[in-house]
Design a protein around this motif. Structure first.
Motif, mmCIF file in Angstrom:
data_model
loop_
_atom_site.group_PDB
_atom_site.id
_atom_site.type_symbol
_atom_site.label_atom_id
_atom_site.label_comp_id
_atom_site.label_asym_id
_atom_site.label_seq_id
_atom_site.Cartn_x
_atom_site.Cartn_y
_atom_site.Cartn_z
ATOM 1 N N GLN A 85 -23.154 -11.447 7.786
ATOM 2 C CA GLN A 85 -22.716 -10.850 8.879
ATOM 3 C C GLN A 85 -22.322 -11.591 9.916
ATOM 4 O O GLN A 85 -21.483 -11.676 10.884
ATOM 5 N N ARG A 86 -23.310 -12.922 10.081
ATOM 6 C CA ARG A 86 -22.870 -14.066 11.332
ATOM 7 C C ARG A 86 -21.495 -14.627 11.028
ATOM 8 O O ARG A 86 -20.729 -14.990 11.909
ATOM 9 N N GLU A 88 -19.123 -13.104 9.157
ATOM 10 C CA GLU A 88 -18.207 -12.165 9.608
ATOM 11 C C GLU A 88 -17.722 -12.081 11.039
ATOM 12 O O GLU A 88 -16.592 -11.765 11.562
ATOM 13 N N ASP A 89 -18.679 -11.837 11.662
ATOM 14 C CA ASP A 89 -18.789 -11.942 13.321
ATOM 15 C C ASP A 89 -18.013 -13.229 13.778
ATOM 16 O O ASP A 89 -17.124 -13.092 14.750
ATOM 17 N N CYS A 90 -18.385 -14.472 13.317
ATOM 18 C CA CYS A 90 -17.778 -15.494 13.930
ATOM 19 C C CYS A 90 -16.427 -15.532 13.546
ATOM 20 O O CYS A 90 -15.305 -15.720 14.283
ATOM 21 N N TYR A 93 -14.586 -13.093 15.795
ATOM 22 C CA TYR A 93 -14.323 -13.719 17.330
ATOM 23 C C TYR A 93 -13.628 -14.789 17.568
ATOM 24 O O TYR A 93 -12.831 -15.115 18.609
#
Length: 161
Positions: A85-86, A88-90, A93
């Protein structure tokens, strides 16, 4: 408590108080004051002996090792999910520079995934501590004979020594 509406309800209430009263008193005055209060919301389990430390006829030890294995697998699953998840968020963003900026997170995620598959991969949903231990044993034997998994087998000239 509301007042009982009939003599039968009054009798049932008095029997309830006789049976439940000492239990409630014991819990509220002895058990709860002596419990440790934790600053976190999840229960912290003590580590139990692993399956290789259990005797073959010790069913309780084997059960505890299986439960510990299941808890560890759930924790490792969540670690991999959080890392994914980190990443994918990175990626969302930092786009379009995500290939460079998210590389450390991707490397951490790929290493965690590799470690997860080394330990739990190909075990199935009904795996227990013994099957995971046997998988680890077989992997170590393979690496001793043929080299690290994924690097190809040793040649005949290397195994002849």
């Amino acid at each position: 408590m509301p007042e009982p509406r009939s003599p039968m309800a009054s009798f049932a209430q008095s029997v309830q108080n006789i049976i439940d009263g000492p239990i409630t008193w014991f819990r509220e005055s002895i058990v709860e004051p002596n419990q440790e209060k934790y600053n976190w919301y999840h229960q912290k389990y003590r580590r139990v002996p692993t399956i290789d430390q259990c005797y073959t006829d010790d069913a309780v030890c084997r059960f505890e090792a299986d439960q510990q294995f299941r808890r560890d697998r759930m924790v490792d699953n969540e670690i991999v999910n959080i890392l994914r998840q980190r990443f994918e968020d990175c990626t969302l963003y930092e786009a379009p520079d995500h290939i460079v900026k998210c590389k450390p997170i991707l490397e951490t995620y790929e290493k965690a995934t590799e470690n997860w598959f080394i330990k739990y991969g190909d075990l199935g949903g009904y795996a227990n501590a013994k099957t995971a231990y046997m998988k680890q044993k077989h992997r170590l034997i393979w690496e001793r004979r043929h080299g690290p998994v994924g690097t190809g087998m040793k040649g005949e000239e290397q195994t002849a020594h």
